[in-house]
Design a protein around this motif. Sequence first.
Motif, PDB file in Angstrom:
ATOM      1  N   GLU A   1     -31.195   8.408 -25.635  1.00 21.12           N
ATOM      2  CA  GLU A   1     -29.751   8.361 -25.385  1.00 21.12           C
ATOM      3  C   GLU A   1     -28.932   8.570 -26.652  1.00 21.12           C
ATOM      4  OE1 GLU A   1     -26.670   5.844 -22.590  1.00 21.12           O
ATOM      5  OE2 GLU A   1     -28.694   5.094 -22.938  1.00 21.12           O
ATOM      6  N   ARG A   2     -29.320   7.908 -27.726  1.00 19.75           N
ATOM      7  CA  ARG A   2     -28.539   8.038 -28.963  1.00 19.75           C
ATOM      8  C   ARG A   2     -28.635   9.454 -29.529  1.00 19.75           C
ATOM      9  NH1 ARG A   2     -29.203   3.584 -33.595  1.00 19.75           N
ATOM     10  NH2 ARG A   2     -28.267   2.393 -31.883  1.00 19.75           N
ATOM     11  N   SER A   3     -29.839  10.017 -29.539  1.00 20.89           N
ATOM     12  CA  SER A   3     -30.024  11.373 -30.076  1.00 20.89           C
ATOM     13  C   SER A   3     -29.321  12.411 -29.216  1.00 20.89           C
ATOM     14  CB  SER A   3     -31.518  11.703 -30.175  1.00 20.89           C
ATOM     15  OG  SER A   3     -32.156  10.855 -31.094  1.00 20.89           O
ATOM     16  N   LEU A   4     -29.345  12.219 -27.888  1.00 17.99           N
ATOM     17  CA  LEU A   4     -28.650  13.146 -27.006  1.00 17.99           C
ATOM     18  C   LEU A   4     -27.142  13.082 -27.223  1.00 17.99           C
ATOM     19  CD1 LEU A   4     -30.637  12.650 -23.675  1.00 17.99           C
ATOM     20  CD2 LEU A   4     -30.802  14.560 -25.277  1.00 17.99           C
ATOM     21  N   GLY A   5     -26.647  11.873 -27.484  1.00 15.08           N
ATOM     22  CA  GLY A   5     -25.231  11.732 -27.802  1.00 15.08           C
ATOM     23  C   GLY A   5     -24.858  12.485 -29.060  1.00 15.08           C
ATOM     24  N   ASP A   6     -25.752  12.478 -30.030  1.00 15.24           N
ATOM     25  CA  ASP A   6     -25.515  13.211 -31.277  1.00 15.24           C
ATOM     26  C   ASP A   6     -25.504  14.716 -31.028  1.00 15.24           C
ATOM     27  OD1 ASP A   6     -25.265  13.345 -34.199  1.00 15.24           O
ATOM     28  OD2 ASP A   6     -27.282  14.212 -34.124  1.00 15.24           O
ATOM     29  N   LEU A   7     -26.443  15.204 -30.194  1.00 14.98           N
ATOM     30  CA  LEU A   7     -26.458  16.631 -29.860  1.00 14.98           C
ATOM     31  C   LEU A   7     -25.162  17.047 -29.170  1.00 14.98           C
ATOM     32  CD1 LEU A   7     -30.082  17.175 -28.455  1.00 14.98           C
ATOM     33  CD2 LEU A   7     -29.187  17.887 -30.695  1.00 14.98           C
ATOM     34  N   TRP A   8     -24.729  16.228 -28.220  1.00 21.12           N
ATOM     35  CA  TRP A   8     -23.506  16.557 -27.503  1.00 21.12           C
ATOM     36  C   TRP A   8     -22.307  16.567 -28.440  1.00 21.12           C
ATOM     37  CZ3 TRP A   8     -20.525  18.928 -24.562  1.00 21.12           C
ATOM     38  CH2 TRP A   8     -19.244  18.465 -24.253  1.00 21.12           C
ATOM     39  N   SER A   9     -22.226  15.615 -29.351  1.00 22.98           N
ATOM     40  CA  SER A   9     -21.096  15.565 -30.292  1.00 22.98           C
ATOM     41  C   SER A   9     -21.032  16.831 -31.137  1.00 22.98           C
ATOM     42  CB  SER A   9     -21.222  14.339 -31.201  1.00 22.98           C
ATOM     43  OG  SER A   9     -21.092  13.150 -30.463  1.00 22.98           O
ATOM     44  N   LYS A  10     -22.189  17.317 -31.567  1.00 26.64           N
ATOM     45  CA  LYS A  10     -22.208  18.540 -32.383  1.00 26.64           C
ATOM     46  C   LYS A  10     -21.822  19.757 -31.549  1.00 26.64           C
ATOM     47  CE  LYS A  10     -25.691  16.769 -35.584  1.00 26.64           C
ATOM     48  NZ  LYS A  10     -27.113  16.860 -36.030  1.00 26.64           N
ATOM     49  N   MET A  11     -22.309  19.831 -30.316  1.00 22.33           N
ATOM     50  CA  MET A  11     -21.952  20.949 -29.449  1.00 22.33           C
ATOM     51  C   MET A  11     -20.451  20.940 -29.143  1.00 22.33           C
ATOM     52  SD  MET A  11     -23.584  21.862 -25.722  1.00 22.33           S
ATOM     53  CE  MET A  11     -23.206  23.408 -24.878  1.00 22.33           C
ATOM     54  N   LYS A  12     -19.937  19.773 -28.847  1.00 19.45           N
ATOM     55  CA  LYS A  12     -18.509  19.640 -28.565  1.00 19.45           C
ATOM     56  C   LYS A  12     -17.687  20.055 -29.774  1.00 19.45           C
ATOM     57  CE  LYS A  12     -15.079  16.109 -27.333  1.00 19.45           C
ATOM     58  NZ  LYS A  12     -14.864  14.654 -27.097  1.00 19.45           N
ATOM     59  N   ARG A  13     -18.129  19.678 -30.960  1.00 24.73           N
ATOM     60  CA  ARG A  13     -17.415  20.063 -32.180  1.00 24.73           C
ATOM     61  C   ARG A  13     -17.438  21.580 -32.376  1.00 24.73           C
ATOM     62  NH1 ARG A  13     -19.498  16.480 -35.242  1.00 24.73           N
ATOM     63  NH2 ARG A  13     -21.211  17.713 -36.132  1.00 24.73           N
ATOM     64  N   ASP A  14     -18.595  22.203 -32.115  1.00 21.56           N
ATOM     65  CA  ASP A  14     -18.694  23.659 -32.247  1.00 21.56           C
ATOM     66  C   ASP A  14     -17.776  24.382 -31.265  1.00 21.56           C
ATOM     67  OD1 ASP A  14     -20.579  23.414 -34.224  1.00 21.56           O
ATOM     68  OD2 ASP A  14     -22.299  23.936 -32.968  1.00 21.56           O
ATOM     69  N   LEU A  15     -17.512  23.749 -30.132  1.00 16.19           N
ATOM     70  CA  LEU A  15     -16.699  24.372 -29.084  1.00 16.19           C
ATOM     71  C   LEU A  15     -15.327  23.712 -28.975  1.00 16.19           C
ATOM     72  CD1 LEU A  15     -19.538  24.788 -26.451  1.00 16.19           C
ATOM     73  CD2 LEU A  15     -18.342  26.638 -27.636  1.00 16.19           C
ATOM     74  N   ALA A  16     -14.818  23.233 -30.098  1.00 14.56           N
ATOM     75  CA  ALA A  16     -13.531  22.528 -30.098  1.00 14.56           C
ATOM     76  C   ALA A  16     -12.379  23.437 -29.681  1.00 14.56           C
ATOM     77  CB  ALA A  16     -13.256  21.934 -31.477  1.00 14.56           C
ATOM     78  N   ALA A  17     -12.551  24.738 -29.817  1.00 20.84           N
ATOM     79  CA  ALA A  17     -11.511  25.679 -29.393  1.00 20.84           C
ATOM     80  C   ALA A  17     -11.739  26.175 -27.969  1.00 20.84           C
ATOM     81  CB  ALA A  17     -11.456  26.870 -30.354  1.00 20.84           C
TER      82      ALA A  17
END
Length: 456
Positions: free
Chosen positions: A306-322
């Motif tokens: 769960e924690r690692s998946l949350g980290d992956l999602w945060s990075k993906m969301k940041r990459d797609l901030a636009a």
Amino acid sequence: MCECVWVGHGSLCLVGAEGEWGFLGERIADYVAIHFSLEEFLAQAPRDDGSFVGPASAILVTFEWAMVQPSLLFDRAHQFLSEGGFLAISIARDVNEELRMRKMFYLRSLAEHHGFRVCDPTCLGFPRRIVAFRKSGASRWRLVPLNVTHTEGCLSLFHKVFGTEMSRELWAWKYGDGRGRAMIACRGKEVVAHYGATTRRISFLGQETQALQICDVMVDPKERGVMTRRGVFFQVASAFLESYFGYENDHLLAYGFPNERAMRVAEKLQLYAEVGRVVEIRWPALPYRPHVATVLRRLWRVREEERSLGDLWSKMKRDLAAGILVMRDSNYLHYRYFEHPCFDYVVLVVANRLGGRLRGLIVLRRERDECKLVDLVAPLREIPLLIDHARRQVTRWGLPVLTAWVSATYAGFFRSPGVYKTGTEIPIPTNVWTEGPRFEELQDRWWFMMGDTDFL
């Protein structure tokens, strides 16, 4: 005291607090044939012959903006009123004037779907703060918001339209637990049209909000003759949009995956505009051999990582901030891929051999002659690595091809040797019937894959 033109010409139905109508004077009590709470009125069911208590010559209703779905109120009022009867609404003034005017606009629009015409309240003896409508005749269809009593009728319509069964479990997965929104049209007791949606949390230009994914848009073949604004498709679609993006505004956007014909019809009716395309891409399977630096393993439960998946999602969301995309956090992954009642998904993670750090997550679905790359969660730079692992896994399963859907805007991230487009394209629509984000804000912003649909 106001002189109300309808007093004395029939029975009066009072819904909600009596005190709101004190300006009519004490004699109003002489004409009240029945007094409901708002909840009692909305819960009224027809008698065996299809009639309701009444008919009433007028209905006076008091409610706050958030207390009622207007289509349900108008449907009940239409059943209770005699021909030419009046519906008068006193709404609590608990919102700012701009929002009040917006809600009033959509309230009047929804009334017209239900066989009502707007009246000048002063001509009926009401002050201008009262919203007044007159029953103008029988509607061809009854439009009502979806509730659990409609399930069997909707499942029957689904089979009639698509030629296949939908299980009650899948219906509940889509529409249960408060996720679902829908407008249906009935002719008599038969459901003849359905325009549905399910709630999704999204990241909109880096900010979390809510959207509705449109699904199960269906019209009985016998009712399809008129694809104009008089037809049942337009009626349920426009009433849905006016209800959930006009009168209510808990959701910022609507999106879906219509075929080309459905998209063109909705554009012609000025309900949708196209803001992008989803394309299908394929890769041939690769000979299987282990990676030197990373491993692929199956994830059986979200909570394992769960924690690692949350980290992956945060990075993906940041990459797609636009961009705009459905939130792919652990709660969504569990609901979408581990609780689906019909499809078996294989959820895999790619991790470093040394240290075990997760590089990304992929969701695959095996079929007879291909494997679908349904979804992924990862920083965008890791996509080539994930695809390479997926192509090798496809070989282990004895399948020749890996296929995926991806928004055309982001297809470049999926380039790798052997990739090719199939020519299949799906338009990405947005609602232009009601107020919302500007078209320019949405153009080529959506990130979609197969997992963003409700049918793959």
